[in-house]
Design a protein around this motif. Structure first.
Motif, PDB file in Angstrom:
ATOM      1  N   PHE A 138       0.839  -1.206   0.000  1.00  0.00           N
ATOM      2  CA  PHE A 138       0.000   0.000   0.000  1.00  0.00           C
ATOM      3  C   PHE A 138       0.868   1.248   0.000  1.00  0.00           C
ATOM      4  CE2 PHE A 138      -2.110   3.453   2.266  1.00  0.00           C
ATOM      5  CZ  PHE A 138      -3.320   3.545   1.602  1.00  0.00           C
ATOM      6  N   PHE A 139       1.930   1.229   0.780  1.00  0.00           N
ATOM      7  CA  PHE A 139       2.838   2.371   0.823  1.00  0.00           C
ATOM      8  C   PHE A 139       3.511   2.580  -0.531  1.00  0.00           C
ATOM      9  CE2 PHE A 139       7.228   3.868   1.471  1.00  0.00           C
ATOM     10  CZ  PHE A 139       6.970   5.129   1.983  1.00  0.00           C
ATOM     11  N   MET A 140       3.927   1.508  -1.177  1.00  0.00           N
ATOM     12  CA  MET A 140       4.562   1.616  -2.491  1.00  0.00           C
ATOM     13  C   MET A 140       3.589   2.205  -3.512  1.00  0.00           C
ATOM     14  SD  MET A 140       7.746   0.495  -2.352  1.00  0.00           S
ATOM     15  CE  MET A 140       8.153  -0.020  -4.025  1.00  0.00           C
ATOM     16  N   ASP A 141       2.348   1.734  -3.515  1.00  0.00           N
ATOM     17  CA  ASP A 141       1.348   2.267  -4.441  1.00  0.00           C
ATOM     18  C   ASP A 141       1.051   3.736  -4.145  1.00  0.00           C
ATOM     19  OD1 ASP A 141       1.082  -0.080  -5.863  1.00  0.00           O
ATOM     20  OD2 ASP A 141      -0.597  -0.820  -4.675  1.00  0.00           O
ATOM     21  N   ASP A 142       0.986   4.063  -2.869  1.00  0.00           N
ATOM     22  CA  ASP A 142       0.706   5.444  -2.484  1.00  0.00           C
ATOM     23  C   ASP A 142       1.833   6.375  -2.932  1.00  0.00           C
ATOM     24  OD1 ASP A 142      -0.880   7.444  -0.908  1.00  0.00           O
ATOM     25  OD2 ASP A 142       0.954   7.509   0.282  1.00  0.00           O
ATOM     26  N   CYS A 143       3.072   5.928  -2.769  1.00  0.00           N
ATOM     27  CA  CYS A 143       4.215   6.734  -3.199  1.00  0.00           C
ATOM     28  C   CYS A 143       4.219   6.901  -4.716  1.00  0.00           C
ATOM     29  CB  CYS A 143       5.519   6.077  -2.750  1.00  0.00           C
ATOM     30  SG  CYS A 143       5.826   6.183  -0.973  1.00  0.00           S
ATOM     31  N   LEU A 144       3.869   5.858  -5.430  1.00  0.00           N
ATOM     32  CA  LEU A 144       3.828   5.946  -6.881  1.00  0.00           C
ATOM     33  C   LEU A 144       2.770   6.939  -7.340  1.00  0.00           C
ATOM     34  CD1 LEU A 144       4.805   5.007  -9.617  1.00  0.00           C
ATOM     35  CD2 LEU A 144       3.233   3.080  -9.474  1.00  0.00           C
ATOM     36  N   ARG A 168      16.210  13.651 -10.760  1.00  0.00           N
ATOM     37  CA  ARG A 168      15.274  14.369  -9.891  1.00  0.00           C
ATOM     38  C   ARG A 168      14.131  13.463  -9.424  1.00  0.00           C
ATOM     39  NH1 ARG A 168      14.643  17.503  -5.841  1.00  0.00           N
ATOM     40  NH2 ARG A 168      12.690  18.700  -5.845  1.00  0.00           N
ATOM     41  N   LEU A 169      13.581  12.664 -10.319  1.00  0.00           N
ATOM     42  CA  LEU A 169      12.437  11.827  -9.965  1.00  0.00           C
ATOM     43  C   LEU A 169      12.828  10.683  -9.034  1.00  0.00           C
ATOM     44  CD1 LEU A 169      10.600  11.714 -13.416  1.00  0.00           C
ATOM     45  CD2 LEU A 169       9.917  12.965 -11.362  1.00  0.00           C
ATOM     46  N   VAL A 170      13.989  10.102  -9.250  1.00  0.00           N
ATOM     47  CA  VAL A 170      14.453   9.056  -8.337  1.00  0.00           C
ATOM     48  C   VAL A 170      14.656   9.635  -6.938  1.00  0.00           C
ATOM     49  CG1 VAL A 170      16.355   7.481  -7.802  1.00  0.00           C
ATOM     50  CG2 VAL A 170      15.494   7.640 -10.138  1.00  0.00           C
ATOM     51  N   ARG A 171      15.194  10.830  -6.890  1.00  0.00           N
ATOM     52  CA  ARG A 171      15.395  11.473  -5.587  1.00  0.00           C
ATOM     53  C   ARG A 171      14.061  11.777  -4.912  1.00  0.00           C
ATOM     54  NH1 ARG A 171      19.266  16.666  -4.035  1.00  0.00           N
ATOM     55  NH2 ARG A 171      18.342  17.036  -1.959  1.00  0.00           N
ATOM     56  N   ILE A 172      13.107  12.303  -5.673  1.00  0.00           N
ATOM     57  CA  ILE A 172      11.793  12.605  -5.094  1.00  0.00           C
ATOM     58  C   ILE A 172      11.163  11.342  -4.518  1.00  0.00           C
ATOM     59  CG2 ILE A 172       9.423  13.283  -5.666  1.00  0.00           C
ATOM     60  CD1 ILE A 172      10.586  15.265  -7.664  1.00  0.00           C
ATOM     61  N   ARG A 173      11.272  10.255  -5.276  1.00  0.00           N
ATOM     62  CA  ARG A 173      10.668   9.000  -4.811  1.00  0.00           C
ATOM     63  C   ARG A 173      11.359   8.467  -3.558  1.00  0.00           C
ATOM     64  NH1 ARG A 173       9.522   5.541  -2.478  1.00  0.00           N
ATOM     65  NH2 ARG A 173       8.497   3.548  -2.965  1.00  0.00           N
ATOM     66  N   LYS A 202       6.720  -6.186  -9.689  1.00  0.00           N
ATOM     67  CA  LYS A 202       5.788  -5.455 -10.545  1.00  0.00           C
ATOM     68  C   LYS A 202       5.705  -3.984 -10.138  1.00  0.00           C
ATOM     69  CE  LYS A 202       2.880  -9.500 -11.504  1.00  0.00           C
ATOM     70  NZ  LYS A 202       1.554 -10.120 -11.268  1.00  0.00           N
ATOM     71  N   GLN A 203       5.666  -3.723  -8.837  1.00  0.00           N
ATOM     72  CA  GLN A 203       5.579  -2.344  -8.372  1.00  0.00           C
ATOM     73  C   GLN A 203       6.821  -1.549  -8.757  1.00  0.00           C
ATOM     74  OE1 GLN A 203       4.714  -3.146  -4.158  1.00  0.00           O
ATOM     75  NE2 GLN A 203       2.693  -2.239  -4.460  1.00  0.00           N
ATOM     76  N   ARG A 204       7.984  -2.168  -8.640  1.00  0.00           N
ATOM     77  CA  ARG A 204       9.216  -1.479  -9.014  1.00  0.00           C
ATOM     78  C   ARG A 204       9.304  -1.295 -10.524  1.00  0.00           C
ATOM     79  NH1 ARG A 204      13.253  -1.219  -4.978  1.00  0.00           N
ATOM     80  NH2 ARG A 204      12.442  -1.985  -2.978  1.00  0.00           N
ATOM     81  N   ALA A 205       8.810  -2.275 -11.264  1.00  0.00           N
ATOM     82  CA  ALA A 205       8.807  -2.148 -12.726  1.00  0.00           C
ATOM     83  C   ALA A 205       7.913  -0.993 -13.159  1.00  0.00           C
ATOM     84  CB  ALA A 205       8.333  -3.458 -13.356  1.00  0.00           C
ATOM     85  N   MET A 206       6.762  -0.841 -12.511  1.00  0.00           N
ATOM     86  CA  MET A 206       5.872   0.269 -12.842  1.00  0.00           C
ATOM     87  C   MET A 206       6.500   1.614 -12.477  1.00  0.00           C
ATOM     88  SD  MET A 206       2.019  -1.109 -12.014  1.00  0.00           S
ATOM     89  CE  MET A 206       2.348  -1.573 -10.321  1.00  0.00           C
ATOM     90  N   LEU A 207       7.224   1.639 -11.353  1.00  0.00           N
ATOM     91  CA  LEU A 207       7.904   2.860 -10.941  1.00  0.00           C
ATOM     92  C   LEU A 207       8.954   3.265 -11.966  1.00  0.00           C
ATOM     93  CD1 LEU A 207       8.780   5.062  -8.935  1.00  0.00           C
ATOM     94  CD2 LEU A 207      10.182   3.326  -7.789  1.00  0.00           C
ATOM     95  N   VAL A 208       9.785   2.317 -12.370  1.00  0.00           N
ATOM     96  CA  VAL A 208      10.844   2.599 -13.343  1.00  0.00           C
ATOM     97  C   VAL A 208      10.248   3.046 -14.675  1.00  0.00           C
ATOM     98  CG1 VAL A 208      12.659   1.518 -14.720  1.00  0.00           C
ATOM     99  CG2 VAL A 208      12.546   1.092 -12.263  1.00  0.00           C
TER     100      VAL A 208
END
Length: 295
Positions: A138-144, A168-173, A202-208
């Motif tokens: 849930f935290f990962m989805d919320d951060c995304l 910049r985006l990696v740092r923000i995340r 899957k969550q990390r793949a969507m983030l990337v």
């Protein structure tokens, strides 16, 4: 509640989530064998014990029809869905649980504290099959989702290069994890569990993919996989480095990130130069062989 970023990966490939279509409620009611609005079926060679009064029957049918029509005229999106309400309560519990993570960690006790925080029975925690994993996911989805909102509203990214956007985006995340850094090793351990690793991947793949999309990447060949693999490595190594960083405001972590992004883009440039060199050498060799054959 949340946009599934899922949006850009699923929707960019043409796939869309389709809702189940059910028959209209009035049709279901009228076709039911328990409905009072259907015509009475008589049994052959048998008279009803109490023949209905025509006036009473007409009035009853009219009232029943009006009742069923009124119920059926309620817009479907306004009808109460018990399952949706239950899922909404689960989301409230998970959201409230995040403020207890620093004290109790990513644990079932944290979720119980979150349930009490929003006035829901702690027994709801039993509805989560993987409990702690559900909280981390849930935290990962919320951060995304928060990152996507930041991308959509960030004007600072418009006039920057792809490497600057990625940095910049990696740092923000990663800054979103900073408040939970003392408990993040536990979260990584939960994500690495065999039952949870597929969802974590899957969550990390969507983030990337979201970060590359924001950086302006529109590749569809082998480079698509190479770029995401490289960025996934940058994100993961920076995340691990951040766990041991004791510098003020993670200053060393952001320097480490800058160097990794710079190295990745230098490597990309080197690969492209090597590719062009190989093509030039190949063309030259072809021309040389052609001249030899002409002799």
């Amino acid at each position: 509640m949340y946009r599934t970023v899922v949006s850009r990966i699923l929707l960019s490939g043409g796939g869309r989530r389709h809702l189940l279509r059910h028959r209209d409620l009035r049709t279901v009611i009228c076709s039911s064998r328990f409905s009072t609005t259907t015509e009475t079926q008589t049994v052959p060679n048998r008279r009803p014990l109490n023949p209905p009064d025509p006036s009473t029957s007409s009035s009853s049918s009219s009232t029943s029809f009006q009742t069923s029509s009124a119920a059926g005229d309620v817009p479907r999106h306004e009808r109460q869905n018990p399952r949706a309400e239950y899922e909404e309560e689960q989301a409230r519990v998970l959201q409230a649980s995040l403020q207890h993570v620093i004290r109790l960690g990513w644990s079932e006790e944290t979720m119980i504290a979150g349930a009490k925080e929003v006035g829901i029975s702690p027994s709801i925690v039993g509805s989560f099959p993987r409990k702690e994993a559900a909280l981390v996911e849930f935290f990962m989805d919320d951060c995304l989702q928060r990152l996507i909102d930041r991308i959509d509203s960030a004007e600072e990214l418009q006039n920057s290069t792809p490497s600057q956007r990625i940095d910049r985006l990696v740092r923000i995340r990663l800054e979103m994890q900073a408040p939970y850094i003392s408990k993040w090793p536990q979260a990584l351990s939960i994500q690495a569990h065999p039952l949870n690793v597929s969802t974590s991947f899957k969550q990390r793949a969507m983030l990337v993919d979201e970060i590359w999309h924001a950086a302006g990447d529109a590749s569809s060949d082998l480079d698509w996989y190479v770029r995401r693999t490289v960025l996934g490595g940058i994100y993961s190594t920076t995340e691990i480095y951040m766990l041991t960083d004791r510098s003020p405001e993670f200053r060393d972590t952001w320097m480490f990130l800058d160097n990794r992004v710079e190295d990745a883009f230098d490597l990309k440039k080197t690969i492209q130069e090597a590719k062009h060199l190989a093509e030039a050498v190949g063309a030259g060799m072809g021309s040389f062989v052609g001249k030899v054959l002409q002799r």
